[in-house]
Scaffold this motif. Structure first.
Motif, PDB file in Angstrom:
ATOM      1  N   GLU A  53       0.100  -4.974  -2.736  1.00 58.15           N
ATOM      2  CA  GLU A  53      -0.892  -4.508  -1.777  1.00 58.15           C
ATOM      3  C   GLU A  53      -0.157  -3.792  -0.660  1.00 58.15           C
ATOM      4  OE1 GLU A  53      -4.783  -6.130   0.624  1.00 58.15           O
ATOM      5  OE2 GLU A  53      -3.096  -7.497   0.363  1.00 58.15           O
ATOM      6  N   VAL A  54      -0.492  -2.525  -0.450  1.00 57.37           N
ATOM      7  CA  VAL A  54       0.171  -1.721   0.573  1.00 57.37           C
ATOM      8  C   VAL A  54      -0.456  -2.008   1.928  1.00 57.37           C
ATOM      9  CG1 VAL A  54       0.621   0.641   1.360  1.00 57.37           C
ATOM     10  CG2 VAL A  54       0.815   0.070  -1.070  1.00 57.37           C
ATOM     11  N   VAL A  55       0.395  -2.300   2.919  1.00 53.14           N
ATOM     12  CA  VAL A  55      -0.101  -2.655   4.251  1.00 53.14           C
ATOM     13  C   VAL A  55       0.245  -1.606   5.306  1.00 53.14           C
ATOM     14  CG1 VAL A  55      -0.104  -5.127   3.797  1.00 53.14           C
ATOM     15  CG2 VAL A  55       1.963  -4.058   4.682  1.00 53.14           C
ATOM     16  N   LEU A  96      -4.943  -1.005   6.690  1.00 54.53           N
ATOM     17  CA  LEU A  96      -3.774  -0.168   6.435  1.00 54.53           C
ATOM     18  C   LEU A  96      -3.323   0.563   7.704  1.00 54.53           C
ATOM     19  CD1 LEU A  96      -1.829   1.193   4.347  1.00 54.53           C
ATOM     20  CD2 LEU A  96      -3.583   2.962   4.099  1.00 54.53           C
ATOM     21  N   GLU A  97      -2.017   0.489   7.972  1.00 54.10           N
ATOM     22  CA  GLU A  97      -1.437   1.161   9.137  1.00 54.10           C
ATOM     23  C   GLU A  97      -0.765   2.451   8.687  1.00 54.10           C
ATOM     24  OE1 GLU A  97       2.648   0.398  11.308  1.00 54.10           O
ATOM     25  OE2 GLU A  97       1.156  -1.055  12.018  1.00 54.10           O
ATOM     26  N   VAL A 117       8.906   8.939   3.219  1.00 64.29           N
ATOM     27  CA  VAL A 117       7.763   8.077   3.536  1.00 64.29           C
ATOM     28  C   VAL A 117       8.154   6.657   3.170  1.00 64.29           C
ATOM     29  CG1 VAL A 117       5.470   7.367   2.729  1.00 64.29           C
ATOM     30  CG2 VAL A 117       5.867   9.730   3.396  1.00 64.29           C
ATOM     31  N   GLU A 118       7.892   5.739   4.072  1.00 61.97           N
ATOM     32  CA  GLU A 118       8.150   4.321   3.818  1.00 61.97           C
ATOM     33  C   GLU A 118       6.834   3.623   3.497  1.00 61.97           C
ATOM     34  OE1 GLU A 118      12.038   3.640   6.741  1.00 61.97           O
ATOM     35  OE2 GLU A 118      10.047   3.000   7.402  1.00 61.97           O
ATOM     36  N   ILE A 119       6.808   2.946   2.355  1.00 66.68           N
ATOM     37  CA  ILE A 119       5.633   2.169   1.943  1.00 66.68           C
ATOM     38  C   ILE A 119       5.972   0.685   2.106  1.00 66.68           C
ATOM     39  CG2 ILE A 119       4.060   1.598   0.052  1.00 66.68           C
ATOM     40  CD1 ILE A 119       4.734   4.302  -1.191  1.00 66.68           C
ATOM     41  N   PHE A 120       5.269   0.010   2.988  1.00 67.41           N
ATOM     42  CA  PHE A 120       5.449  -1.424   3.174  1.00 67.41           C
ATOM     43  C   PHE A 120       4.373  -2.142   2.366  1.00 67.41           C
ATOM     44  CE2 PHE A 120       7.275   0.644   6.820  1.00 67.41           C
ATOM     45  CZ  PHE A 120       8.427  -0.083   7.091  1.00 67.41           C
ATOM     46  N   PHE A 121       4.779  -3.112   1.563  1.00 69.43           N
ATOM     47  CA  PHE A 121       3.822  -3.764   0.682  1.00 69.43           C
ATOM     48  C   PHE A 121       4.166  -5.245   0.530  1.00 69.43           C
ATOM     49  CE2 PHE A 121       7.364  -2.371  -1.857  1.00 69.43           C
ATOM     50  CZ  PHE A 121       7.566  -3.375  -2.782  1.00 69.43           C
ATOM     51  N   LYS A 122       3.210  -5.973  -0.006  1.00 67.21           N
ATOM     52  CA  LYS A 122       3.428  -7.392  -0.316  1.00 67.21           C
ATOM     53  C   LYS A 122       2.896  -7.665  -1.712  1.00 67.21           C
ATOM     54  CE  LYS A 122      -0.807  -8.683   2.178  1.00 67.21           C
ATOM     55  NZ  LYS A 122      -1.372  -9.488   3.281  1.00 67.21           N
ATOM     56  N   THR A 123       3.469  -8.653  -2.359  1.00 68.53           N
ATOM     57  CA  THR A 123       3.029  -9.037  -3.701  1.00 68.53           C
ATOM     58  C   THR A 123       1.803  -9.940  -3.583  1.00 68.53           C
ATOM     59  OG1 THR A 123       5.298  -8.912  -4.515  1.00 68.53           O
ATOM     60  CG2 THR A 123       3.723 -10.145  -5.853  1.00 68.53           C
ATOM     61  N   VAL A 124       0.779  -9.644  -4.361  1.00 66.87           N
ATOM     62  CA  VAL A 124      -0.466 -10.411  -4.315  1.00 66.87           C
ATOM     63  C   VAL A 124      -0.869 -10.825  -5.712  1.00 66.87           C
ATOM     64  CG1 VAL A 124      -1.302  -9.258  -2.237  1.00 66.87           C
ATOM     65  CG2 VAL A 124      -1.834  -8.295  -4.469  1.00 66.87           C
ATOM     66  N   ASP A 164     -11.980  11.241  -4.223  1.00 67.09           N
ATOM     67  CA  ASP A 164     -12.298  10.032  -4.978  1.00 67.09           C
ATOM     68  C   ASP A 164     -11.426   8.864  -4.515  1.00 67.09           C
ATOM     69  OD1 ASP A 164      -9.845  10.786  -5.968  1.00 67.09           O
ATOM     70  OD2 ASP A 164     -10.354  10.495  -8.070  1.00 67.09           O
ATOM     71  N   ILE A 165     -10.812   9.002  -3.333  1.00 66.64           N
ATOM     72  CA  ILE A 165      -9.968   7.942  -2.779  1.00 66.64           C
ATOM     73  C   ILE A 165     -10.848   6.930  -2.057  1.00 66.64           C
ATOM     74  CG2 ILE A 165      -8.103   7.382  -1.176  1.00 66.64           C
ATOM     75  CD1 ILE A 165      -6.971  10.159  -1.669  1.00 66.64           C
ATOM     76  N   LEU A 166     -10.755   5.675  -2.463  1.00 68.25           N
ATOM     77  CA  LEU A 166     -11.580   4.627  -1.874  1.00 68.25           C
ATOM     78  C   LEU A 166     -11.169   4.321  -0.445  1.00 68.25           C
ATOM     79  CD1 LEU A 166     -11.619   2.304  -4.974  1.00 68.25           C
ATOM     80  CD2 LEU A 166     -13.697   2.979  -3.759  1.00 68.25           C
ATOM     81  N   LEU A 167     -12.148   4.018   0.400  1.00 66.98           N
ATOM     82  CA  LEU A 167     -11.839   3.512   1.731  1.00 66.98           C
ATOM     83  C   LEU A 167     -11.179   2.139   1.583  1.00 66.98           C
ATOM     84  CD1 LEU A 167     -15.094   4.404   3.716  1.00 66.98           C
ATOM     85  CD2 LEU A 167     -12.894   5.576   3.804  1.00 66.98           C
ATOM     86  N   PRO A 168     -10.197   1.817   2.429  1.00 63.44           N
ATOM     87  CA  PRO A 168      -9.499   0.525   2.310  1.00 63.44           C
ATOM     88  C   PRO A 168     -10.438  -0.683   2.303  1.00 63.44           C
ATOM     89  CG  PRO A 168      -8.333   1.947   3.824  1.00 63.44           C
ATOM     90  CD  PRO A 168      -9.611   2.661   3.482  1.00 63.44           C
ATOM     91  N   GLU A 169     -11.523  -0.608   3.086  1.00 63.68           N
ATOM     92  CA  GLU A 169     -12.433  -1.759   3.181  1.00 63.68           C
ATOM     93  C   GLU A 169     -13.311  -1.930   1.941  1.00 63.68           C
ATOM     94  OE1 GLU A 169     -14.125   1.566   5.896  1.00 63.68           O
ATOM     95  OE2 GLU A 169     -12.162   0.769   5.323  1.00 63.68           O
ATOM     96  N   SER A 170     -13.132  -1.092   0.916  1.00 60.26           N
ATOM     97  CA  SER A 170     -13.930  -1.202  -0.308  1.00 60.26           C
ATOM     98  C   SER A 170     -13.433  -2.297  -1.247  1.00 60.26           C
ATOM     99  CB  SER A 170     -13.933   0.127  -1.055  1.00 60.26           C
ATOM    100  OG  SER A 170     -14.556   1.136  -0.298  1.00 60.26           O
ATOM    101  N   ARG A 171     -12.220  -2.784  -1.037  1.00 57.31           N
ATOM    102  CA  ARG A 171     -11.622  -3.733  -1.974  1.00 57.31           C
ATOM    103  C   ARG A 171     -12.453  -5.005  -2.205  1.00 57.31           C
ATOM    104  NH1 ARG A 171      -7.836  -6.164  -4.807  1.00 57.31           N
ATOM    105  NH2 ARG A 171      -7.112  -8.224  -4.207  1.00 57.31           N
ATOM    106  N   PRO A 172     -12.971  -5.697  -1.170  1.00 63.28           N
ATOM    107  CA  PRO A 172     -13.741  -6.925  -1.441  1.00 63.28           C
ATOM    108  C   PRO A 172     -14.947  -6.695  -2.348  1.00 63.28           C
ATOM    109  CG  PRO A 172     -13.124  -6.811   0.872  1.00 63.28           C
ATOM    110  CD  PRO A 172     -12.794  -5.474   0.276  1.00 63.28           C
TER     111      PRO A 172
END
Length: 263
Positions: A53-55, A96-97, A117-124, A164-172
């Motif tokens: 998950e990219v933060v 997302l920041e 570009v730096e992508i900061f992410f966490k494993t989920v 066709d890029i989803l808004l971040p808040e679409s995930r739930p």
């Protein structure tokens, strides 16, 4: 007591940072698309077997040209990387920041190291890790009361403008739709894409691309192709009349809905 509280807060912040990992992607001079070497690194990153998950996404430039130009180039680099993440169905945090730097950061003496570009992410946990006995979501309750042929509006599955890029808040909401299909093995649906802002007669491919994006995500997470179909309706079926009065209405019209074909 205040010192202890400060140290505890500092420890929590350090632990949160340490839980994040980082991927660096590099660009050629004045380019906004990642270079060939970074493309290969990105492919390896996608195939390493972990759900991510990219933060945060931070964009940088070398010190050539003006601060304004470099900031705009950094932003375009971020936009391209974000599009790349979305096209590969990488999870995006709803908070997302995004930060684009011009000359306002500590540059490396090697200019090529600054074009990145730096992508900061966490494993989920993967989307498919869903308990069969979990409580029913709103969409499950609606489907329980529906019949084949009914059309269901999916709350909060919306998209960036002209994309066709989803808004971040679409995930739930997307998670709830996937859970619904996993728990209801006989459920067959048609995914319908829509756009905002255009007259009804406008020929549009973005609405179809939005429906296809949801279709691809569901298939990637284990839903059988035979249970899904997709179609775009342009702006012929808006929630709010076109032209919309404000951005809230435009976002609501940039959506997908599902039609129940079989239960």
């Amino acid at each position: 007591m205040k010192i202890k509280s400060f140290l505890l807060l500092l420890f929590v912040n350090i632990m949160a940072l340490s839980a994040q990992e980082k991927l660096e992607l590099y660009f050629d001079f004045s380019k906004e698309v990642i270079n060939e070497k970074s493309s290969k690194e990105f492919e390896k990153w996608l195939k390493n077997g972990k759900d991510k998950e990219v933060v945060k996404i931070h964009g940088f430039c070398d010190s050539v040209d003006s601060n304004l130009y470099n900031k705009e180039l950094s932003k375009r680099r971020i936009d391209n990387v974000l599009s790349l993440l979305n096209s590969n169905q990488v999870l995006i945090n709803e908070k997302l920041e995004l930060v684009s730097y011009g000359e306002d950061f500590l540059h490396s003496k090697t200019q090529s190291e600054n074009r990145k570009v730096e992508i900061f992410f966490k494993t989920v946990k993967p989307l498919t890790t869903i308990k069969e006995d979990s409580k029913k979501t709103i969409i499950e309750k609606i489907v329980d009361d529906s019949k084949p042929g009914d059309l269901l509006k999916l709350e909060n599955i919306n998209f960036f403008d002209s994309s066709d890029i989803l808004l971040p808040e679409s995930r739930p909401a997307l998670f709830d739709l996937l859970a619904l299909l996993i728990k209801n093995k006989n459920l067959t649906i048609e995914i319908q894409g829509h756009i905002c802002c255009q007259p009804k007669e406008a020929i549009d491919i973005i609405s179809a691309a939005r429906a296809k994006k949801i279709y691809d995500i569901l298939i990637k997470n284990g839903i059988e192709k035979e249970r899904l179909s997709h179609i775009g309706f342009g702006s012929s079926k808006p929630i709010y009349l076109v032209p919309e009065r404000n951005e809230k209405e435009r976002i609501a019209n940039r959506r997908v809905e599902i039609k129940i074909l079989k239960k």
